[in-house]
Design an enzyme around this catalytic site. Structure first.
Site, PDB file in Angstrom:
ATOM      1  N   GLN A   1      52.073 -39.770   6.356  1.00 41.24           N
ATOM      2  CA  GLN A   1      52.270 -38.636   6.180  1.00 41.24           C
ATOM      3  C   GLN A   1      51.173 -38.098   6.162  1.00 41.24           C
ATOM      4  O   GLN A   1      50.729 -36.668   6.297  1.00 41.24           O
ATOM      5  CB  GLN A   1      53.200 -37.763   4.515  1.00 41.24           C
ATOM      6  CG  GLN A   1      52.898 -36.818   4.612  1.00 41.24           C
ATOM      7  CD  GLN A   1      54.335 -36.121   3.749  1.00 41.24           C
ATOM      8  OE1 GLN A   1      55.203 -36.254   3.382  1.00 41.24           O
ATOM      9  NE2 GLN A   1      53.590 -35.710   3.041  1.00 41.24           N
TER      10      GLN A   1
ATOM     11  N   SER B   1      55.526 -31.579   1.752  1.00 40.07           N
ATOM     12  CA  SER B   1      53.961 -31.894   3.346  1.00 40.07           C
ATOM     13  C   SER B   1      54.743 -30.139   4.284  1.00 40.07           C
ATOM     14  O   SER B   1      53.913 -30.109   5.313  1.00 40.07           O
ATOM     15  CB  SER B   1      54.339 -32.603   4.498  1.00 40.07           C
ATOM     16  OG  SER B   1      55.995 -33.229   4.666  1.00 40.07           O
TER      17      SER B   1
ATOM     18  N   LYS C   1      14.897 -12.304  16.096  1.00 39.13           N
ATOM     19  CA  LYS C   1      16.058 -14.448  16.173  1.00 39.13           C
ATOM     20  C   LYS C   1      17.146 -14.513  16.843  1.00 39.13           C
ATOM     21  O   LYS C   1      18.019 -13.525  16.184  1.00 39.13           O
ATOM     22  CB  LYS C   1      16.507 -14.877  14.728  1.00 39.13           C
ATOM     23  CG  LYS C   1      15.029 -16.047  14.204  1.00 39.13           C
ATOM     24  CD  LYS C   1      15.158 -16.646  14.352  1.00 39.13           C
ATOM     25  CE  LYS C   1      15.064 -17.976  14.516  1.00 39.13           C
ATOM     26  NZ  LYS C   1      15.277 -18.593  13.491  1.00 39.13           N
TER      27      LYS C   1
ATOM     28  N   ASN D   1      19.921 -17.074  18.048  1.00 40.29           N
ATOM     29  CA  ASN D   1      20.135 -18.400  17.098  1.00 40.29           C
ATOM     30  C   ASN D   1      21.452 -18.761  18.428  1.00 40.29           C
ATOM     31  O   ASN D   1      22.213 -18.528  18.610  1.00 40.29           O
ATOM     32  CB  ASN D   1      20.821 -18.831  16.247  1.00 40.29           C
ATOM     33  CG  ASN D   1      19.388 -18.672  14.791  1.00 40.29           C
ATOM     34  OD1 ASN D   1      18.233 -18.619  15.277  1.00 40.29           O
ATOM     35  ND2 ASN D   1      19.897 -17.586  14.288  1.00 40.29           N
TER      36      ASN D   1
ATOM     37  N   GLU E   1      24.992 -25.358  18.816  1.00 39.80           N
ATOM     38  CA  GLU E   1      24.847 -26.096  17.312  1.00 39.80           C
ATOM     39  C   GLU E   1      26.444 -26.564  16.735  1.00 39.80           C
ATOM     40  O   GLU E   1      26.720 -27.437  15.896  1.00 39.80           O
ATOM     41  CB  GLU E   1      23.964 -25.270  16.294  1.00 39.80           C
ATOM     42  CG  GLU E   1      22.694 -25.208  16.556  1.00 39.80           C
ATOM     43  CD  GLU E   1      22.300 -24.163  15.368  1.00 39.80           C
ATOM     44  OE1 GLU E   1      20.613 -24.067  14.979  1.00 39.80           O
ATOM     45  OE2 GLU E   1      22.086 -22.996  15.276  1.00 39.80           O
TER      46      GLU E   1
ATOM     47  N   TYR F   1      58.282 -48.062   7.786  1.00 36.62           N
ATOM     48  CA  TYR F   1      57.285 -46.259   7.537  1.00 36.62           C
ATOM     49  C   TYR F   1      56.697 -46.708   6.002  1.00 36.62           C
ATOM     50  O   TYR F   1      57.970 -47.524   4.909  1.00 36.62           O
ATOM     51  CB  TYR F   1      58.596 -44.974   7.300  1.00 36.62           C
ATOM     52  CG  TYR F   1      57.592 -43.494   6.968  1.00 36.62           C
ATOM     53  CD1 TYR F   1      57.772 -42.669   7.823  1.00 36.62           C
ATOM     54  CD2 TYR F   1      58.298 -43.784   5.889  1.00 36.62           C
ATOM     55  CE1 TYR F   1      56.579 -41.516   7.531  1.00 36.62           C
ATOM     56  CE2 TYR F   1      57.555 -42.207   4.917  1.00 36.62           C
ATOM     57  CZ  TYR F   1      56.996 -41.534   6.298  1.00 36.62           C
ATOM     58  OH  TYR F   1      56.455 -40.275   5.266  1.00 36.62           O
TER      59      TYR F   1
ATOM     60  N   SER G   1      19.560 -13.181  12.878  1.00 37.44           N
ATOM     61  CA  SER G   1      19.743 -13.856  11.605  1.00 37.44           C
ATOM     62  C   SER G   1      19.707 -12.935  10.812  1.00 37.44           C
ATOM     63  O   SER G   1      19.431 -11.218  11.204  1.00 37.44           O
ATOM     64  CB  SER G   1      18.334 -14.420  11.365  1.00 37.44           C
ATOM     65  OG  SER G   1      17.214 -14.233  10.272  1.00 37.44           O
TER      66      SER G   1
ATOM     67  N   LYS H   1      48.937 -36.834   9.480  1.00 33.27           N
ATOM     68  CA  LYS H   1      48.997 -34.999  10.233  1.00 33.27           C
ATOM     69  C   LYS H   1      48.032 -34.110  10.563  1.00 33.27           C
ATOM     70  O   LYS H   1      47.173 -33.453  11.391  1.00 33.27           O
ATOM     71  CB  LYS H   1      50.418 -34.438   9.585  1.00 33.27           C
ATOM     72  CG  LYS H   1      51.237 -34.788  10.418  1.00 33.27           C
ATOM     73  CD  LYS H   1      53.179 -34.320   9.707  1.00 33.27           C
ATOM     74  CE  LYS H   1      54.136 -35.058   9.518  1.00 33.27           C
ATOM     75  NZ  LYS H   1      53.789 -37.535   9.358  1.00 33.27           N
TER      76      LYS H   1
ATOM     77  N   THR I   1      13.249 -39.319  29.567  1.00 32.85           N
ATOM     78  CA  THR I   1      13.851 -40.522  29.393  1.00 32.85           C
ATOM     79  C   THR I   1      13.296 -40.892  27.766  1.00 32.85           C
ATOM     80  O   THR I   1      12.307 -40.278  27.650  1.00 32.85           O
ATOM     81  CB  THR I   1      13.360 -41.684  30.098  1.00 32.85           C
ATOM     82  OG1 THR I   1      12.327 -42.520  29.952  1.00 32.85           O
ATOM     83  CG2 THR I   1      14.619 -41.756  30.634  1.00 32.85           C
ATOM     84  N   HIS I   2      13.599 -41.007  26.744  1.00 32.92           N
ATOM     85  CA  HIS I   2      13.052 -41.152  25.376  1.00 32.92           C
ATOM     86  C   HIS I   2      12.303 -39.675  25.517  1.00 32.92           C
ATOM     87  O   HIS I   2      11.068 -39.752  24.138  1.00 32.92           O
ATOM     88  CB  HIS I   2      11.824 -41.750  26.029  1.00 32.92           C
ATOM     89  CG  HIS I   2      12.442 -43.412  25.580  1.00 32.92           C
ATOM     90  ND1 HIS I   2      12.958 -44.139  24.893  1.00 32.92           N
ATOM     91  CD2 HIS I   2      12.584 -44.092  26.865  1.00 32.92           C
ATOM     92  CE1 HIS I   2      13.140 -45.528  25.409  1.00 32.92           C
ATOM     93  NE2 HIS I   2      12.849 -45.451  26.746  1.00 32.92           N
TER      94      HIS I   2
HETATM   95  N1  ARG Z   1      56.838 -35.776   5.737  1.00 36.12           N
HETATM   96  C1  ARG Z   1      57.093 -37.003   5.657  1.00 36.12           C
HETATM   97  C2  ARG Z   1      56.067 -37.069   6.777  1.00 36.12           C
HETATM   98  O1  ARG Z   1      55.173 -36.661   7.064  1.00 36.12           O
HETATM   99  C3  ARG Z   1      58.645 -37.012   6.949  1.00 36.12           C
HETATM  100  C4  ARG Z   1      59.667 -38.542   6.911  1.00 36.12           C
HETATM  101  C5  ARG Z   1      60.194 -39.121   5.021  1.00 36.12           C
HETATM  102  N2  ARG Z   1      60.181 -39.400   5.101  1.00 36.12           N
HETATM  103  C6  ARG Z   1      60.184 -40.489   4.553  1.00 36.12           C
HETATM  104  N3  ARG Z   1      61.442 -41.088   4.191  1.00 36.12           N
HETATM  105  N4  ARG Z   1      60.106 -40.490   3.157  1.00 36.12           N
HETATM  106  O2  ARG Z   1      55.740 -38.372   7.495  1.00 36.12           O
END
Ligand code: ARG
Length: 475
Positions: A321, A22, A282, A284, A289, A316, A276, A324, A154-155
């Site tokens: 993971q 990660s 144009k 825009n 948007e 956990y 454009s 994130k 309205t509408h």
């Molecule tokens: N990279 C992991 C996460 O984002 C960190 C925690 C990992 N913990 C574990 N017991 N493998 O969640």
């Protein structure tokens, strides 16, 4: 560097390493991870588990690493799994094996939850600050057009005349609710998971409430299993961000409509428009948007995280993971859109004549006839019926309401005296709306004055919180 090799006889297959890695996206947690390591070091030292000369070396190593991460001198390598393992490698490279002492009494499970909370708090405060900037632009624009009549819809049909400043000012209140949500979220999020360990807490006699205080949290987790499993703060932050995104998308939609040739109300400045590649004429409204379009992506991130959390066993699990990237993406997205929309709002001008000319069209003063009759003692149901008949009469004769003759009016209802004509002006209709929150000039002035004061209060509150957070990070 793997943090868990002892019981394994084989290293992970390449596919497993690639899947579980990660660090390419969680490296942005590094400053928060290092700061929470400093807090953890202090409790280890206070409890006597790390002697003071070792603690000094570790602290020196962590502080060097903080500087090296900030300058980019230290960064993850191809063998690092996540931000935590990369930083442990960095620390041991600097100070040797003693760096491994920090692992006592904590796990990546409480570490990652703590890091992500700190990251989220830091960035939600920044978002709050940007929202206030947008509110200031909206209040300024609303004040500029606080005397400009326009049709209200309205509408998407002409409904009643309003002041255009009232139309713009409504958005300030939607964002005020978002600021309230952020503030509530901050209170709920201010619980430190650090010290929850893997899931059961630590047997080393550390003090989670002390690290909590050190990191600026109000308390530490009341249940260590909940501490490492709770991602409500991610889902809630994603909801708040989605709500802000939806509010921005509604501004975007209005701006797109007002900038059409058919409306011709909004003149979006060149700096906040695009051209454009094929049609030279144009101009825009791409900012508007994109504000509309990005809301879909923000909602997608929210639903993705909720789906990931649904049915997930405690404590956990590696699924977590996946919390994130959606959070990082939503924060990045909003921080791109907010300044662009703020600039677009601040630099758009509106065609007062066109809006004023459109204000009475579409029989938008028909409610005034009904209100006139109510004031004369007629029930609203009968008044509504009579006003509707006036509209039908106008349509059949090709007239506007104020062009009906006295006998037309009396023919519709005996209480419709010629005096009704005095109510049939845009200015009169607007001015008669005097109650709190109404469109009349006096009520609008009060609304804008209150909005200025409220925004100023929020600004002070948020800037204190931002300063406190950055002070905590620098300790
Ligand atoms: N990279 C992991 C996460 O984002 C960190 C925690 C990992 N913990 C574990 N017991 N493998 O969640």
């Amino acid at each position: 560097m793997a943090l868990w090799g002892g019981r394994f006889s084989e290293s992970p297959a390449d596919a497993v390493f690639a899947l579980s890695r990660s660090v390419d996206f969680d490296w942005c947690l590094a400053p928060y991870d290092l700061r929470s390591s400093l807090a953890h070091l202090r409790v280890l030292q206070n409890s006597g588990l790390i002697k003071s000369d070792a603690a000094k070396r570790i602290e020196g190593g962590l502080r060097d690493l903080i500087a090296d991460v900030a300058t980019g001198k230290f960064s993850p390598n191809a063998a690092d799994e996540d931000v935590h393992s990369a930083l442990e490698r960095g620390l041991t490279e600097k100070i040797g094996e003693v760096g491994g002492a920090l692992r006592a009494g904590r796990s990546r499970n409480d570490q990652v939850a703590t890091d992500l909370k700190l990251f989220a708090i830091d960035h939600m405060l920044d978002i709050a600050d940007q929202i206030i900037g947008l509110q200031e632009a909206l209040i300024a624009k609303a004040s500029e057009y606080s005397d400009a009549p326009a049709p209200g819809f309205t509408h998407m049909q002409h409904a009643q005349p309003i002041l255009f400043g009232h139309e713009i000012a409504k958005h300030v209140h939607a964002f005020a609710r978002d600021l309230d949500r952020i503030s509530d979220w901050l209170t709920r999020t201010s619980v430190s998971p650090l010290g929850s360990g893997a899931l059961a807490g630590s047997g080393l006699g550390l003090a989670p409430e002390v690290t909590a205080k050190d990191l600026g949290f109000s308390s530490s987790s009341a249940n260590s299993i909940d501490g490492v499993s709770d991602r409500d703060f991610v889902a809630e932050a994603l909801f708040i961000i989605s709500m802000v995104g939806v509010h921005l998308s509604r501004i975007g939609e209005e701006w797109c409509i007002w900038a059409t040739t058919e409306f011709g109300w909004a003149k979006v400045s060149d700096a906040y428009s695009t051209g454009s590649s094929i049609m030279p004429q144009k101009k825009n409204p791409d900012v508007a948007e994109l504000a509309r379009g990005k809301a879909g992506r923000l909602i997608g991130n929210l639903t993705g995280v909720l789906a990931m959390l649904k049915g997930l066993p405690f404590a956990y699990n590696r699924d977590l993971q996946e919390d994130k990237e959606p959070l990082f993406d939503s924060i990045d997205t909003l921080r791109l859109v907010l300044p662009a929309v703020t600039g677009m709002v601040a630099t758009t001008s509106f065609d007062r004549e066109k809006m004023a000319a459109a204000a009475p069209q579409g029989f938008s003063l028909a409610t005034e006839i009904a209100d006139f009759l109510v004031r004369a003692g007629v029930t609203f149901a009968q008044a509504h019926e009579a006003a509707g008949k006036c509209v039908a009469l106008c349509e059949s004769k090709g007239l506007q309401l104020h062009e009906l003759s006295d006998s037309d009016f009396v023919g519709v209802h005996p209480s419709l005296t010629s005096e009704v004509r005095t109510s049939l002006t845009v200015a009169g209709a607007i001015a008669s709306r005097k109650t709190i929150g109404a469109t009349g000039g006096a009520a609008l002035a009060v609304q804008l004055k209150d909005a200025v004061a409220e925004t100023k209060d929020y600004k002070t509150k948020i800037s204190t919180q931002i300063n406190n957070f950055s002070e905590m990070m620098s300790q």
